[in-house]
Enzyme design. Structure first.
Site, PDB file in Angstrom:
ATOM      1  N   SER A 291       0.902  -0.397   2.962  1.00 54.42           N
ATOM      2  CA  SER A 291       1.855  -0.989   3.902  1.00 54.42           C
ATOM      3  C   SER A 291       1.514  -2.429   4.245  1.00 54.42           C
ATOM      4  CB  SER A 291       1.925  -0.152   5.185  1.00 54.42           C
ATOM      5  OG  SER A 291       0.655  -0.078   5.802  1.00 54.42           O
ATOM      6  N   ASP A 292       0.418  -2.960   3.679  1.00 48.31           N
ATOM      7  CA  ASP A 292       0.037  -4.352   3.932  1.00 48.31           C
ATOM      8  C   ASP A 292       0.225  -5.226   2.688  1.00 48.31           C
ATOM      9  OD1 ASP A 292      -0.787  -5.956   6.118  1.00 48.31           O
ATOM     10  OD2 ASP A 292      -2.734  -6.251   5.199  1.00 48.31           O
ATOM     11  N   SER A 293       1.082  -4.808   1.786  1.00 56.92           N
ATOM     12  CA  SER A 293       1.320  -5.589   0.560  1.00 56.92           C
ATOM     13  C   SER A 293       2.367  -6.672   0.830  1.00 56.92           C
ATOM     14  CB  SER A 293       1.765  -4.680  -0.583  1.00 56.92           C
ATOM     15  OG  SER A 293       2.889  -3.902  -0.207  1.00 56.92           O
TER      16      SER A 293
END
Length: 414
Positions: A291-293
């Protein structure tokens, strides 16, 4: 005036006259091997104004600890150029600010495990070891990390006097249990699935686990001297500030970096063919629940005469095993921010937005889902830590990711 250098060569000057502007040095532009600071700021053009220059510079700085850094350096946290003049001799990519590097590789060996543990424990209060003599380095992001030099004997050292770091050392994240094992697993899985990925190893200093990431933007020449390779992340490529790395929605409006913008920039500045590699990276990150891409976690490598390609993947981690972490997508697919809600029409809408065929999109989602599902077991057997406890973590990651892949694959045709 602040000069930007490649090694000992002046490349461009930052001029503060009625606003910041950047102008290339004629001697740099005349070199056959010259390359631009940014693909959006080509050689033999310009000067370039603050609207292009300031976002590019801001993305070289960390996103946290700027107040502490500014206080220690006696520089305002809002003074981007002032901070980079003090921190900018070893940053992402090829350039340094303020001073050229000295000849050779200069570094200070960290004498033992206890000393390394102490450095890691002090990083929140002393990011990038600011204040130490000869130390000047910066990395983007919010996680505490440290650029280091690893010598031919494998000893970890602190680079000095503008010597390029060769690795990035990422200590365990206190609020995310087993973050080192998680990232090592996801990086290994990506490589097993055929994606170009930065090389990683793990280590331990006292009670602290750490991940050691080999920098793909550094190479050794025939004499063993470390040289820099240029890169820029997608926020720099899009002219966005770090705060705009996520796509945001609200009140009927959208802001920040979108996948459509990223694919368009890649096709425009690099090559339309590279969109397929970016597509695979985006799908993989969704499959593993990274979810931090965001836009700063994708980059392009820039070569001589501005030739470029998508950089290897980095900063891969599965958020699905952390209940306290937001698991929404950093950029929308179609109109969706929740991977559990993705169906065929969403992938098709995404395909249309980035100029790819619906059939290609569906096929790559299914092929990568199958590949990830089949490789997670192998990835869990690649025990970089040689620890039974860490193997349990890998097995848990394999179970969660496989289950997610099956659902995304099944819904892609609905």
């Amino acid at each position: 005036m602040t000069t930007i250098f490649y090694e000992s060569l002046p490349v461009a000057n930052l001029i503060d006259r009625d606003g910041i502007s950047l102008a290339y040095e004629p001697s740099w532009e005349q070199r056959a091997s010259a390359f631009p600071i940014s693909l959006t700021m080509p050689l033999r053009s310009g000067p370039y104004g603050a609207d292009r220059v300031m976002p590019w510079l801001a993305n070289l700085l960390p996103e946290t600890h700027l107040s502490e850094i500014g206080q220690r350096l006696k520089v305002s946290p809002q003074d981007i150029i002032g901070l980079l003049t003090r921190l900018g001799r070893d940053t992402a990519g090829a350039f340094s600010l303020g001073e050229p590097r000295r000849d050779g590789n200069n570094f200070r060996i960290i004498e033992n495990e206890a000393a390394l543990e102490r450095i890691l424990d002090e990083l929140p209060e002393r990011p990038f070891l600011i204040g130490e003599r000869g130390v000047s380095m910066s990395l983007a992001g919010v996680q505490d990390k440290l650029p280091v030099f690893v010598d031919k004997d494998g000893k970890i050292a602190i680079p000095l006097d503008g010597t390029p770091s060769t690795h990035i050392l990422k200590p365990d994240i206190r609020r995310l249990a087993d973050s080192v094992t998680n990232e090592a697993f996801c990086m290994t899985l990506a490589k097993l699935c055929g994606l170009e990925t930065a090389e990683v190893t793990t280590g331990r200093a006292g009670k602290r686990d750490y991940l050691l990431v080999r920098r793909y933007d550094r190479i050794a020449d025939t004499k063993g001297t470390i040289r820099r390779v240029h890169q820029e992340d997608f926020c720099q490529l899009l002219g966005l500030f770090p705060s705009e790395k996520y796509e945001r929605t609200g009140l009927g409006q959208r802001g920040g970096a979108s996948l459509t913008q990223m694919f368009e920039a890649l096709a425009r500045y690099v090559s339309p063919a590279e969109r397929l590699r970016l597509l695979d990276a985006v799908i993989f990150n969704i499959l593993i629940c990274n979810s931090d891409s965001h836009a700063k976690n994708y980059s392009v490598l820039v070569g001589a005469a501005g030739t470029a390609k998508l950089a290897p993947l980095y900063d891969l981690m599965c958020a699905a095993v952390y209940k306290q972490v937001d698991q929404s997508l950093p950029q929308q697919i179609g109109t969706k921010r929740n991977a559990n809600e993705l169906h065929g029409k969403d992938w098709q809408q995404f395909a249309s937005a980035v100029g790819l065929s619906h059939a290609l999109m569906t096929r790559r989602v299914q092929e990568l889902s199958d590949s990830v599902s089949s490789q997670v077991e192998i990835a869990s057997n690649v025990d970089l830590t040689n620890s039974p406890a860490k193997r349990e973590v890998s097995d848990r990651l394999a179970f969660v990711i496989r289950k997610r892949c099956l659902k995304i694959n099944r819904q892609a045709t609905l």
